[in-house]
Motif scaffolding. Structure first.
Motif, PDB file in Angstrom:
ATOM      1  N   LYS A   1       0.823  -1.219   0.000  1.00 32.49           N
ATOM      2  CA  LYS A   1       0.000   0.000   0.000  1.00 32.49           C
ATOM      3  C   LYS A   1       0.852   1.262   0.000  1.00 32.49           C
ATOM      4  CE  LYS A   1      -3.245   2.548   2.939  1.00 32.49           C
ATOM      5  NZ  LYS A   1      -4.001   2.534   4.208  1.00 32.49           N
ATOM      6  N   ASN A   2       2.002   1.217   0.673  1.00 31.59           N
ATOM      7  CA  ASN A   2       2.833   2.418   0.819  1.00 31.59           C
ATOM      8  C   ASN A   2       3.439   2.902  -0.499  1.00 31.59           C
ATOM      9  OD1 ASN A   2       2.471   2.570   3.655  1.00 31.59           O
ATOM     10  ND2 ASN A   2       4.020   0.970   3.946  1.00 31.59           N
ATOM     11  N   ILE A   3       3.607   1.982  -1.447  1.00 29.97           N
ATOM     12  CA  ILE A   3       4.192   2.391  -2.734  1.00 29.97           C
ATOM     13  C   ILE A   3       3.215   2.166  -3.886  1.00 29.97           C
ATOM     14  CG2 ILE A   3       6.577   2.048  -1.986  1.00 29.97           C
ATOM     15  CD1 ILE A   3       6.545  -0.638  -3.474  1.00 29.97           C
ATOM     16  N   PHE A   4       1.948   1.925  -3.559  1.00 30.28           N
ATOM     17  CA  PHE A   4       0.939   1.634  -4.571  1.00 30.28           C
ATOM     18  C   PHE A   4       0.907   2.694  -5.660  1.00 30.28           C
ATOM     19  CE2 PHE A   4      -3.367   2.509  -6.113  1.00 30.28           C
ATOM     20  CZ  PHE A   4      -3.692   1.297  -6.707  1.00 30.28           C
ATOM     21  N   TRP A   5       0.828   3.954  -5.262  1.00 33.84           N
ATOM     22  CA  TRP A   5       0.671   5.020  -6.258  1.00 33.84           C
ATOM     23  C   TRP A   5       1.913   5.203  -7.116  1.00 33.84           C
ATOM     24  CZ3 TRP A   5      -3.725   7.111  -7.788  1.00 33.84           C
ATOM     25  CH2 TRP A   5      -4.855   6.899  -6.976  1.00 33.84           C
ATOM     26  N   TYR A   6       3.085   4.957  -6.568  1.00 37.59           N
ATOM     27  CA  TYR A   6       4.317   5.048  -7.355  1.00 37.59           C
ATOM     28  C   TYR A   6       4.358   3.952  -8.421  1.00 37.59           C
ATOM     29  CZ  TYR A   6       5.913   7.967  -3.447  1.00 37.59           C
ATOM     30  OH  TYR A   6       6.032   8.948  -2.493  1.00 37.59           O
ATOM     31  N   ILE A   7       4.086   2.712  -7.987  1.00 32.97           N
ATOM     32  CA  ILE A   7       4.176   1.582  -8.903  1.00 32.97           C
ATOM     33  C   ILE A   7       3.051   1.619  -9.937  1.00 32.97           C
ATOM     34  CG2 ILE A   7       4.273  -0.929  -9.086  1.00 32.97           C
ATOM     35  CD1 ILE A   7       6.653   0.313  -7.688  1.00 32.97           C
ATOM     36  N   PHE A   8       1.861   1.998  -9.511  1.00 29.81           N
ATOM     37  CA  PHE A   8       0.733   2.057 -10.434  1.00 29.81           C
ATOM     38  C   PHE A   8       0.976   3.092 -11.525  1.00 29.81           C
ATOM     39  CE2 PHE A   8      -4.215   2.148 -10.642  1.00 29.81           C
ATOM     40  CZ  PHE A   8      -4.168   1.285 -11.721  1.00 29.81           C
ATOM     41  N   THR A   9       1.525   4.235 -11.140  1.00 28.06           N
ATOM     42  CA  THR A   9       1.840   5.277 -12.126  1.00 28.06           C
ATOM     43  C   THR A   9       2.865   4.781 -13.136  1.00 28.06           C
ATOM     44  OG1 THR A   9       1.389   7.003 -10.484  1.00 28.06           O
ATOM     45  CG2 THR A   9       2.665   7.639 -12.430  1.00 28.06           C
ATOM     46  N   ALA A  10       3.934   4.148 -12.638  1.00 25.45           N
ATOM     47  CA  ALA A  10       4.975   3.618 -13.526  1.00 25.45           C
ATOM     48  C   ALA A  10       4.402   2.526 -14.432  1.00 25.45           C
ATOM     49  CB  ALA A  10       6.129   3.067 -12.697  1.00 25.45           C
TER      50      ALA A  10
END
Length: 205
Positions: A30-39
């Motif tokens: 969850k903590n890096i969800f938005w980073y990975i999803f964007t990439a």
């Protein structure tokens, strides 16, 4: 049993495999969800436009107006479903709240990448690439249903039964909209309006 021609499309199968692999990692933390999803979506956008042209066969006013109207209609259907869940006291309400708590945008840059990268990316890849390539070898209904099932399948990594179901419903809706008007900007606007209501104007949690 005859294998459908679109199943033999190596570019489609590779793209779908890569989407599964990347989205699997997207949901792991969850903590890096938005980073990975964007990439992930930036990669899938690149893969899509390398192999398919972006279609836009309607004028600006049409895709803005019809896109906005269809987004509102789709959200209204989800709102009605949410109200019915509450009315009959089904145990899905807690699951919806859990999804919001885990995946909803919380800071400004989440909203920015959601609107500028993730929503356009999902439509470019799942409708403009996956559905379009299936439709080259199948009828519209087959293409819409098949691409929607594929779209829903990657959402099982969320650990929620509600998210794949919601993805299937929206996939069918936007799939038929795309098949009807052959305009990616139109379905992107529809998706934007739907998410604007879902996350900002009237969250269902």
């Amino acid at each position: 049993m005859t294998i459908p021609n679109w199943v033999k499309d190596h570019r489609l199968i590779l793209g779908f495999f890569l989407a599964h692999l990347l989205i699997f990692f997207t949901f792991q933390d969850k903590n890096i969800f938005w980073y990975i999803f964007t990439a992930t979506m930036l990669f899938l956008i690149s893969y899509s436009i390398m192999h398919e042209e972006i279609e836009d066969q309607v004028p600006l006013f049409t895709y803005l107006s019809l896109g906005s109207l269809s987004g509102v209609i789709l959200f209204a259907c989800f709102l009605l479903g949410s109200l019915l869940i509450d009315l009959v006291n089904l145990p899905f309400a807690k699951e919806i709240s859990r999804l919001y708590n885990r995946l909803s945008p919380t800071v400004l840059w989440h909203y920015i990448v959601l609107m500028l990268v993730i929503i356009p990316g999902e439509e470019i890849f799942w409708r403009g690439f996956i559905q379009k390539r299936i439709q080259k070898a199948a009828n519209v209904t087959t293409a819409v249903i098949a691409s929607s099932l594929l779209y829903a399948s990657v959402h099982f990594y969320s650990g929620s039964f509600m998210l794949p179901f919601a993805a299937l419903i929206t996939g069918v809706f936007w799939g038929y909209l795309y098949a009807w008007k052959k305009s990616l900007p139109l379905v992107i606007v529809s998706h934007l309006i739907f998410d604007l209501f879902l996350f900002v104007i009237y969250p269902l949690n």
